[in-house]
Design an enzyme around this catalytic site. Sequence first.
Site, PDB file in Angstrom:
ATOM      1  N   ASN A 114      -6.902  -5.435   0.403  1.00 37.91           N
ATOM      2  CA  ASN A 114      -6.376  -4.708  -0.757  1.00 37.91           C
ATOM      3  C   ASN A 114      -5.819  -5.674  -1.801  1.00 37.91           C
ATOM      4  O   ASN A 114      -5.332  -6.758  -1.471  1.00 37.91           O
ATOM      5  CB  ASN A 114      -5.245  -3.778  -0.321  1.00 37.91           C
ATOM      6  CG  ASN A 114      -5.731  -2.485   0.302  1.00 37.91           C
ATOM      7  OD1 ASN A 114      -5.351  -1.400  -0.101  1.00 37.91           O
ATOM      8  ND2 ASN A 114      -6.591  -2.584   1.310  1.00 37.91           N
TER       9      ASN A 114
ATOM     10  N   LYS B  86      -2.617  -5.250  15.384  1.00 39.68           N
ATOM     11  CA  LYS B  86      -3.160  -4.045  14.748  1.00 39.68           C
ATOM     12  C   LYS B  86      -4.180  -3.369  15.664  1.00 39.68           C
ATOM     13  O   LYS B  86      -4.229  -2.135  15.751  1.00 39.68           O
ATOM     14  CB  LYS B  86      -3.810  -4.393  13.405  1.00 39.68           C
ATOM     15  CG  LYS B  86      -2.816  -4.764  12.313  1.00 39.68           C
ATOM     16  CD  LYS B  86      -1.856  -3.629  11.985  1.00 39.68           C
ATOM     17  CE  LYS B  86      -2.537  -2.465  11.311  1.00 39.68           C
ATOM     18  NZ  LYS B  86      -1.565  -1.398  10.934  1.00 39.68           N
TER      19      LYS B  86
ATOM     20  N   LYS C  23       0.960 -13.111  -0.412  1.00 38.96           N
ATOM     21  CA  LYS C  23      -0.461 -12.805  -0.223  1.00 38.96           C
ATOM     22  C   LYS C  23      -1.326 -13.574  -1.229  1.00 38.96           C
ATOM     23  O   LYS C  23      -0.858 -14.006  -2.275  1.00 38.96           O
ATOM     24  CB  LYS C  23      -0.694 -11.299  -0.340  1.00 38.96           C
ATOM     25  CG  LYS C  23      -0.059 -10.512   0.794  1.00 38.96           C
ATOM     26  CD  LYS C  23      -0.548 -11.016   2.153  1.00 38.96           C
ATOM     27  CE  LYS C  23       0.050 -10.261   3.320  1.00 38.96           C
ATOM     28  NZ  LYS C  23      -0.530  -8.937   3.471  1.00 38.96           N
TER      29      LYS C  23
ATOM     30  N   TYR D 255      -1.865 -11.275  14.097  1.00 40.36           N
ATOM     31  CA  TYR D 255      -1.763 -10.091  13.246  1.00 40.36           C
ATOM     32  C   TYR D 255      -2.831  -9.070  13.618  1.00 40.36           C
ATOM     33  O   TYR D 255      -2.527  -7.902  13.917  1.00 40.36           O
ATOM     34  CB  TYR D 255      -1.888 -10.470  11.773  1.00 40.36           C
ATOM     35  CG  TYR D 255      -2.260  -9.308  10.885  1.00 40.36           C
ATOM     36  CD1 TYR D 255      -1.438  -8.181  10.825  1.00 40.36           C
ATOM     37  CD2 TYR D 255      -3.439  -9.311  10.138  1.00 40.36           C
ATOM     38  CE1 TYR D 255      -1.789  -7.086  10.032  1.00 40.36           C
ATOM     39  CE2 TYR D 255      -3.788  -8.238   9.344  1.00 40.36           C
ATOM     40  CZ  TYR D 255      -2.968  -7.122   9.302  1.00 40.36           C
ATOM     41  OH  TYR D 255      -3.310  -6.042   8.533  1.00 40.36           O
TER      42      TYR D 255
ATOM     43  N   GLU E 155      -9.771  -6.606   9.848  1.00 35.04           N
ATOM     44  CA  GLU E 155      -9.589  -7.826  10.637  1.00 35.04           C
ATOM     45  C   GLU E 155      -9.661  -7.579  12.132  1.00 35.04           C
ATOM     46  O   GLU E 155      -9.845  -8.527  12.919  1.00 35.04           O
ATOM     47  CB  GLU E 155      -8.275  -8.512  10.262  1.00 35.04           C
ATOM     48  CG  GLU E 155      -8.258  -9.023   8.842  1.00 35.04           C
ATOM     49  CD  GLU E 155      -7.101  -9.962   8.562  1.00 35.04           C
ATOM     50  OE1 GLU E 155      -6.789 -10.795   9.437  1.00 35.04           O
ATOM     51  OE2 GLU E 155      -6.498  -9.856   7.483  1.00 35.04           O
TER      52      GLU E 155
ATOM     53  N   ASP F  68      -7.691 -25.885   6.943  1.00 35.92           N
ATOM     54  CA  ASP F  68      -7.946 -24.469   7.208  1.00 35.92           C
ATOM     55  C   ASP F  68      -6.947 -23.928   8.219  1.00 35.92           C
ATOM     56  O   ASP F  68      -6.482 -24.662   9.098  1.00 35.92           O
ATOM     57  CB  ASP F  68      -9.368 -24.287   7.747  1.00 35.92           C
ATOM     58  CG  ASP F  68      -9.907 -22.895   7.502  1.00 35.92           C
ATOM     59  OD1 ASP F  68      -9.171 -22.065   6.936  1.00 35.92           O
ATOM     60  OD2 ASP F  68     -11.071 -22.639   7.875  1.00 35.92           O
TER      61      ASP F  68
ATOM     62  N   LEU G  99       1.765   3.350   7.870  1.00 37.74           N
ATOM     63  CA  LEU G  99       1.336   2.138   7.173  1.00 37.74           C
ATOM     64  C   LEU G  99       2.212   0.932   7.500  1.00 37.74           C
ATOM     65  O   LEU G  99       1.860  -0.198   7.160  1.00 37.74           O
ATOM     66  CB  LEU G  99       1.358   2.365   5.656  1.00 37.74           C
ATOM     67  CG  LEU G  99       0.219   3.154   5.031  1.00 37.74           C
ATOM     68  CD1 LEU G  99       0.255   4.622   5.422  1.00 37.74           C
ATOM     69  CD2 LEU G  99       0.249   3.032   3.503  1.00 37.74           C
TER      70      LEU G  99
ATOM     71  N   GLU H  95       3.828  -5.663   9.938  1.00 35.66           N
ATOM     72  CA  GLU H  95       3.839  -7.061   9.521  1.00 35.66           C
ATOM     73  C   GLU H  95       2.384  -7.453   9.340  1.00 35.66           C
ATOM     74  O   GLU H  95       1.545  -7.162  10.198  1.00 35.66           O
ATOM     75  CB  GLU H  95       4.498  -7.932  10.588  1.00 35.66           C
ATOM     76  CG  GLU H  95       5.981  -7.655  10.810  1.00 35.66           C
ATOM     77  CD  GLU H  95       6.848  -8.188   9.682  1.00 35.66           C
ATOM     78  OE1 GLU H  95       6.332  -9.015   8.883  1.00 35.66           O
ATOM     79  OE2 GLU H  95       8.009  -7.780   9.583  1.00 35.66           O
ATOM     80  N   SER H  96       2.063  -8.133   8.218  1.00 35.95           N
ATOM     81  CA  SER H  96       0.636  -8.269   7.911  1.00 35.95           C
ATOM     82  C   SER H  96       0.182  -9.656   7.452  1.00 35.95           C
ATOM     83  O   SER H  96      -0.982  -9.818   7.093  1.00 35.95           O
ATOM     84  CB  SER H  96       0.253  -7.254   6.821  1.00 35.95           C
ATOM     85  OG  SER H  96       0.972  -7.513   5.629  1.00 35.95           O
TER      86      SER H  96
ATOM     87  N   ILE I 144       0.841  -1.198   0.000  1.00 32.95           N
ATOM     88  CA  ILE I 144       0.000   0.000   0.000  1.00 32.95           C
ATOM     89  C   ILE I 144       0.874   1.245   0.000  1.00 32.95           C
ATOM     90  O   ILE I 144       0.591   2.224  -0.702  1.00 32.95           O
ATOM     91  CB  ILE I 144      -0.951  -0.004   1.205  1.00 32.95           C
ATOM     92  CG1 ILE I 144      -1.884  -1.218   1.138  1.00 32.95           C
ATOM     93  CG2 ILE I 144      -1.777   1.284   1.251  1.00 32.95           C
ATOM     94  CD1 ILE I 144      -2.723  -1.432   2.387  1.00 32.95           C
TER      95      ILE I 144
ATOM     96  N   ALA J 167      -4.645  -8.907  16.230  1.00 31.01           N
ATOM     97  CA  ALA J 167      -4.522  -8.484  17.624  1.00 31.01           C
ATOM     98  C   ALA J 167      -3.499  -7.358  17.771  1.00 31.01           C
ATOM     99  O   ALA J 167      -3.721  -6.397  18.518  1.00 31.01           O
ATOM    100  CB  ALA J 167      -4.130  -9.670  18.506  1.00 31.01           C
TER     101      ALA J 167
ATOM    102  N   THR K 164      -6.990  -2.253   9.770  1.00 28.53           N
ATOM    103  CA  THR K 164      -7.565  -3.303   8.936  1.00 28.53           C
ATOM    104  C   THR K 164      -8.930  -3.721   9.457  1.00 28.53           C
ATOM    105  O   THR K 164      -9.211  -3.618  10.660  1.00 28.53           O
ATOM    106  CB  THR K 164      -6.640  -4.540   8.919  1.00 28.53           C
ATOM    107  OG1 THR K 164      -7.301  -5.649   8.311  1.00 28.53           O
ATOM    108  CG2 THR K 164      -6.246  -4.942  10.326  1.00 28.53           C
TER     109      THR K 164
END
Length: 334
Positions: A187, A161, A196, A157, A134, A289, A81, A84-85, A14, A159, A132
């Site tokens: 995105n 953010k 990704k 992740y 999320e 999963d 921005l 770690e994602s 981004i 958590a 995010t």
Amino acid sequence: MMKTILITGGAGFIGTNLVRHLAGQETELIVVDHVCETWNRKNFCDLAEYLQVRMYAFDLCDRTRLAVIFDKHDPEWVMHLAAESHVDKSIAFPDAFVSSNVQGTMALLETAMTHWKRNGQPNDFRFHYCSTDEVYGSLGTVGVFHEVLPLHPNNPYSATKAAGEHLVTAWANSSGLPVIITRSSNNYGPCQGPDKFIPLTIRRCLKGEPVLIHGTGQNIRDWIHVDDHVRAIHAALERSEVGEVYNIGGGPDSERSNLEMAETICDLVDEMLGHEKHASRNTITFVTDRPGNDLRYAMDTSKFYHQTGWKPEISLEIGLRDTVQWYIENGNFY
């Protein structure tokens, strides 16, 4: 008037697209990025070619270097921005996510607040935190995320953010730092890292490898093209209200299950490369999963639209086709 903007994570996915968007306007851009991946380094080198962009490679937790950057360039806006994602990596290596997303955010907040107070607390200073969807957790088959919902992150992740958001809000409440928080949906577009979902699926199709889908593939995501997203966060800094939180998403027309997205990407690759119809789709393979895999994300963006007038302009069909074409042409670096 010329605006000096500090962008963290500016060589990320981004961030790279944001820098290119802002570089065409009257801005001086200061980019700070850890630059720890091959594709990340390519973005860093490419952006350095812009005359009004100054690039610095170091970890945000280095407060001494951060202070030097603030003192040297005197930024009026901070766009945070850097993060770690990757969800799977956050489960395997949570320490790196706490360091970057929590401790890095705290270091940036402290440095920005010191700078803001030293300059007399100017009213036009802004600290933007890019978050995010999320952080909300998982939706059922109906409903949408509203900004007033409590945060319920389900993986390390999200958590971290959410923790970053709480720090930003705490600094604003305790010191008056002018902050804005935006939460975006998934995105996609050029310059995204190869681990990704969309670039990984494209790459597997190009190599003739199995396209892997977690669980049943029925997890639904709200997708937004990165160009629409960077326009949105620019609009947030110019036209939104300090202290507010805003959802940014592609809207109901951009909701797709992971399986639907994979099938569409497979078909686009086959079409563009002249493969037999459904050749790539036939390689789709379902795997166990991932833990904490949220069922569905969907965003209510009406608050942001009414505040700024922003709305997405790139349809998922057009944006995804352009994205596949971009990775076909640039796949060696991504």
